[in-house]
Design a protein around this motif. Structure first.
Motif, PDB file in Angstrom:
ATOM      1  N   VAL A 185       0.863  -1.182   0.000  1.00 30.47           N
ATOM      2  CA  VAL A 185       0.000   0.000   0.000  1.00 30.47           C
ATOM      3  C   VAL A 185       0.900   1.234   0.000  1.00 30.47           C
ATOM      4  O   VAL A 185       1.724   1.403   0.900  1.00 30.47           O
ATOM      5  CB  VAL A 185      -0.910   0.009   1.243  1.00 30.47           C
ATOM      6  N   PRO A 186       0.784   2.100  -1.014  1.00 30.88           N
ATOM      7  CA  PRO A 186       1.714   3.237  -1.106  1.00 30.88           C
ATOM      8  C   PRO A 186       1.473   4.352  -0.104  1.00 30.88           C
ATOM      9  O   PRO A 186       2.400   5.089   0.245  1.00 30.88           O
ATOM     10  CB  PRO A 186       1.525   3.742  -2.540  1.00 30.88           C
ATOM     11  N   ARG A 187       0.217   4.505   0.348  1.00 31.65           N
ATOM     12  CA  ARG A 187      -0.082   5.596   1.280  1.00 31.65           C
ATOM     13  C   ARG A 187      -0.988   5.101   2.401  1.00 31.65           C
ATOM     14  O   ARG A 187      -1.977   4.409   2.158  1.00 31.65           O
ATOM     15  CB  ARG A 187      -0.754   6.773   0.559  1.00 31.65           C
ATOM     16  N   VAL A 188      -0.647   5.482   3.622  1.00 27.51           N
ATOM     17  CA  VAL A 188      -1.444   5.083   4.773  1.00 27.51           C
ATOM     18  C   VAL A 188      -1.444   6.200   5.806  1.00 27.51           C
ATOM     19  O   VAL A 188      -0.431   6.865   6.013  1.00 27.51           O
ATOM     20  CB  VAL A 188      -0.903   3.763   5.393  1.00 27.51           C
ATOM     21  N   VAL A 189      -2.605   6.413   6.401  1.00 30.68           N
ATOM     22  CA  VAL A 189      -2.749   7.366   7.505  1.00 30.68           C
ATOM     23  C   VAL A 189      -3.169   6.572   8.736  1.00 30.68           C
ATOM     24  O   VAL A 189      -4.087   5.756   8.658  1.00 30.68           O
ATOM     25  CB  VAL A 189      -3.819   8.435   7.204  1.00 30.68           C
ATOM     26  N   PHE A 190      -2.504   6.792   9.857  1.00 33.33           N
ATOM     27  CA  PHE A 190      -2.890   6.135  11.097  1.00 33.33           C
ATOM     28  C   PHE A 190      -3.144   7.175  12.174  1.00 33.33           C
ATOM     29  O   PHE A 190      -2.367   8.121  12.324  1.00 33.33           O
ATOM     30  CB  PHE A 190      -1.792   5.187  11.590  1.00 33.33           C
ATOM     31  N   PRO A 240      -3.814  -4.508  -4.105  1.00 38.98           N
ATOM     32  CA  PRO A 240      -3.695  -3.687  -2.885  1.00 38.98           C
ATOM     33  C   PRO A 240      -4.304  -2.297  -3.048  1.00 38.98           C
ATOM     34  O   PRO A 240      -4.318  -1.726  -4.145  1.00 38.98           O
ATOM     35  CB  PRO A 240      -2.184  -3.595  -2.663  1.00 38.98           C
ATOM     36  N   PHE A 241      -4.785  -1.781  -1.932  1.00 34.51           N
ATOM     37  CA  PHE A 241      -5.346  -0.438  -1.933  1.00 34.51           C
ATOM     38  C   PHE A 241      -4.286   0.598  -2.308  1.00 34.51           C
ATOM     39  O   PHE A 241      -3.102   0.436  -2.021  1.00 34.51           O
ATOM     40  CB  PHE A 241      -5.920  -0.096  -0.561  1.00 34.51           C
ATOM     41  N   ASP A 242      -4.753   1.670  -2.936  1.00 32.35           N
ATOM     42  CA  ASP A 242      -3.879   2.815  -3.211  1.00 32.35           C
ATOM     43  C   ASP A 242      -3.705   3.677  -1.974  1.00 32.35           C
ATOM     44  O   ASP A 242      -2.710   4.398  -1.850  1.00 32.35           O
ATOM     45  CB  ASP A 242      -4.475   3.670  -4.340  1.00 32.35           C
ATOM     46  N   GLN A 243      -4.678   3.616  -1.078  1.00 32.98           N
ATOM     47  CA  GLN A 243      -4.666   4.439   0.139  1.00 32.98           C
ATOM     48  C   GLN A 243      -5.418   3.668   1.226  1.00 32.98           C
ATOM     49  O   GLN A 243      -6.461   3.061   0.964  1.00 32.98           O
ATOM     50  CB  GLN A 243      -5.363   5.779  -0.105  1.00 32.98           C
ATOM     51  N   VAL A 244      -4.877   3.686   2.436  1.00 32.66           N
ATOM     52  CA  VAL A 244      -5.560   3.099   3.583  1.00 32.66           C
ATOM     53  C   VAL A 244      -5.616   4.138   4.698  1.00 32.66           C
ATOM     54  O   VAL A 244      -4.656   4.884   4.918  1.00 32.66           O
ATOM     55  CB  VAL A 244      -4.838   1.826   4.074  1.00 32.66           C
ATOM     56  N   ILE A 245      -6.754   4.190   5.367  1.00 36.17           N
ATOM     57  CA  ILE A 245      -6.907   5.047   6.552  1.00 36.17           C
ATOM     58  C   ILE A 245      -7.165   4.141   7.754  1.00 36.17           C
ATOM     59  O   ILE A 245      -8.147   3.396   7.769  1.00 36.17           O
ATOM     60  CB  ILE A 245      -8.057   6.057   6.379  1.00 36.17           C
ATOM     61  N   VAL A 262      -9.620   2.903  -2.002  1.00 34.67           N
ATOM     62  CA  VAL A 262      -9.245   3.270  -0.642  1.00 34.67           C
ATOM     63  C   VAL A 262      -9.894   2.287   0.327  1.00 34.67           C
ATOM     64  O   VAL A 262     -11.068   1.954   0.189  1.00 34.67           O
ATOM     65  CB  VAL A 262      -9.712   4.707  -0.305  1.00 34.67           C
ATOM     66  N   GLY A 263      -9.129   1.834   1.317  1.00 38.34           N
ATOM     67  CA  GLY A 263      -9.651   0.922   2.317  1.00 38.34           C
ATOM     68  C   GLY A 263      -9.662   1.544   3.704  1.00 38.34           C
ATOM     69  O   GLY A 263      -8.655   2.122   4.130  1.00 38.34           O
ATOM     70  N   ILE A 264     -10.798   1.438   4.388  1.00 47.62           N
ATOM     71  CA  ILE A 264     -10.937   2.008   5.732  1.00 47.62           C
ATOM     72  C   ILE A 264     -11.542   0.934   6.636  1.00 47.62           C
ATOM     73  O   ILE A 264     -12.765   0.753   6.665  1.00 47.62           O
ATOM     74  CB  ILE A 264     -11.809   3.277   5.723  1.00 47.62           C
ATOM     75  N   ARG A 288      -6.221   8.216  15.649  1.00 50.46           N
ATOM     76  CA  ARG A 288      -7.600   8.421  16.076  1.00 50.46           C
ATOM     77  C   ARG A 288      -8.158   9.696  15.452  1.00 50.46           C
ATOM     78  O   ARG A 288      -7.538  10.757  15.534  1.00 50.46           O
ATOM     79  CB  ARG A 288      -7.658   8.507  17.600  1.00 50.46           C
ATOM     80  N   GLY A 289      -9.299   9.566  14.799  1.00 49.15           N
ATOM     81  CA  GLY A 289      -9.915  10.705  14.128  1.00 49.15           C
ATOM     82  C   GLY A 289      -9.424  10.935  12.721  1.00 49.15           C
ATOM     83  O   GLY A 289      -9.877  11.865  12.042  1.00 49.15           O
ATOM     84  N   SER A 290      -8.513  10.079  12.224  1.00 50.30           N
ATOM     85  CA  SER A 290      -7.937  10.305  10.892  1.00 50.30           C
ATOM     86  C   SER A 290      -8.948  10.104   9.767  1.00 50.30           C
ATOM     87  O   SER A 290      -8.720  10.545   8.632  1.00 50.30           O
ATOM     88  CB  SER A 290      -6.723   9.395  10.670  1.00 50.30           C
ATOM     89  N   PHE A 291     -10.086   9.467  10.064  1.00 51.76           N
ATOM     90  CA  PHE A 291     -11.135   9.318   9.052  1.00 51.76           C
ATOM     91  C   PHE A 291     -11.545  10.667   8.470  1.00 51.76           C
ATOM     92  O   PHE A 291     -11.891  10.772   7.287  1.00 51.76           O
ATOM     93  CB  PHE A 291     -12.355   8.624   9.660  1.00 51.76           C
ATOM     94  N   ASP A 292     -11.486  11.711   9.273  1.00 46.70           N
ATOM     95  CA  ASP A 292     -11.933  13.028   8.822  1.00 46.70           C
ATOM     96  C   ASP A 292     -10.988  13.667   7.808  1.00 46.70           C
ATOM     97  O   ASP A 292     -11.285  14.747   7.282  1.00 46.70           O
ATOM     98  CB  ASP A 292     -12.127  13.951  10.027  1.00 46.70           C
TER      99      ASP A 292
END
Length: 375
Positions: A26-31, A186-191, A153-155, A33-37
């Protein structure tokens, strides 16, 4: 955890020309609490125009929930609520792809999956089938996808499946349960927002978390094991022990299980799972048992193959007072049992990882029948 010594790295990770498989991540990931926003800001640069929507595939359990009001809808974006009560199917993917193609004249700007493993696998499969011809069942297998899918994108809203990081979209087809395994999956972005896992029912939390734990046990004890897989697998294994045998505060437990899921998924990206997953595939195909609980039902009877892992599993189950159903297979017809065994035996890479190239000398129709009859 003790792992096998003098392990031979499987040729399944090698290519004919360069020696080793160049797996995508996965090339990009954000981790956090509250990162969904941050989803709206992440999607904005990917929007091609007002006629190319973002399609949100969301677990129907969130219908009417506050989470839906936070989905960053623009233009002619669409939310499609989907039940996760059953395993995702190839036919379901085909229906969704046809619906999207008929409703929109342009390829969507993106597909966003929000939910557990079912929704994440559906999102990956739909994104792939929007750009590849035919039915999803044609692509069940390894490296059959020819073109990159739509941006996806996968969340995850529950932790454990590893679907957020894997190169597989596991689907039930008309003839088998098997993933679309490809470099384009694989996802391009995961949150990764641990807050989204609040309120998950205890049994579901346990079953899905055990999917991660079993990933680790099977990877760390497999013949495909290598330093890459081992480094991720050991970390995920330790995190699972902290979560399921420790007494962590709720927030810390959610954080750590989400990272265990990520590392557990990575541990099998360059190796493979094993006996429990092979049998779980057969159980799911014939009886429709969901993946997480299916792994638990099988794994409890695999002390011969994973003695330390099974002992820890029982300790975790006892600590959290989880009762597994019984008698699922006692009334199966011979045809149903034969089908269940055939599907399980067809998962050859899983058996080879678990027992080596000569696995057929140790595993027979009767071996599997004896295990299934205990479930």
């Amino acid at each position: 955890m003790d792992v096998k010594k003098n392990i031979a790295v499987s040729n399944s990770n090698k290519t004919k020309s360069s020696g080793y498989k160049n797996f995508p991540m996965v090339p990009r990931v954000v981790f956090g609490r509250g990162s969904f926003d941050q989803l709206g800001d992440i999607l904005l640069p990917k929007r091609r125009n007002a006629e190319a929507p973002v399609i949100f595939l969301i677990d129907e359990v969130f219908e009417g929930d506050d989470l839906v009001t936070r989905v960053p809808l623009m233009f002619n974006d669409k939310i499609i609520f989907i039940s996760a009560d059953e395993e995702p199917k190839t036919q379901q993917v085909d229906v969704l792809v046809t619906r999207i193609r008929e409703e929109y004249s342009e390829l969507p700007s993106g597909i966003v999956g929000i939910g557990g493993g079912t929704l994440l696998d559906l999102a990956k499969a739909v994104a792939l089938m929007l750009t590849n011809k035919g039915s999803a069942q044609q692509y069940q297998g390894w490296d059959l996808i020819e073109k990159p899918g739509a941006y996806h994108v996968g969340i995850p809203t529950i932790s454990g499946t590893g679907a957020e990081v894997s190169r597989t979209a596991v689907l039930l087809g008309p003839n088998r349960k098997l993933g679309i395994n490809s470099d384009f999956t694989p996802f391009d972005q995961v949150i990764l927002d641990p807050d989204l896992t609040k309120g998950v029912p205890r049994d579901q939390w346990f079953y899905t978390g055990m999917d991660c734990f079993i990933h680790c046990v099977e990877s760390l004890n497999g013949t495909y094991l290598n330093a890459f897989s081992q480094s991720y697998g050991e970390k995920a294994f330790d995190l699972c022990k902290e979560v399921f045998l420790g007494d962590l505060p709720a927030e810390e437990s959610r954080d750590k299980l989400m990272m265990a899921s990520w590392h557990g998924g990575m541990s099998i990206a360059y190796s493979q799972v094993g006996v429990a997953h092979a049998l779980s595939y057969g159980l799911s195909y014939v009886l429709g048992v969901k993946h997480g609980i299916g792994n638990c039902l099988v794994f409890q009877h695999l002390k011969e193959y994973y003695p330390e892992g099974v002992e820890l599993f029982h300790r975790m189950r006892d600590k959290h007072r989880i009762s597994l159903p019984t008698g699922l297979c006692e009334s199966l017809s011979e045809t149903e049992m034969d089908t269940m065994i055939a599907v399980s035996l067809s998962m050859e890479p899983l058996w080879e990882n678990a027992l080596g190239a000569s696995w057929r000398e140790r595993i027979s129709h009767n071996t599997l029948k004896e295990i299934f009859l205990k479930i």
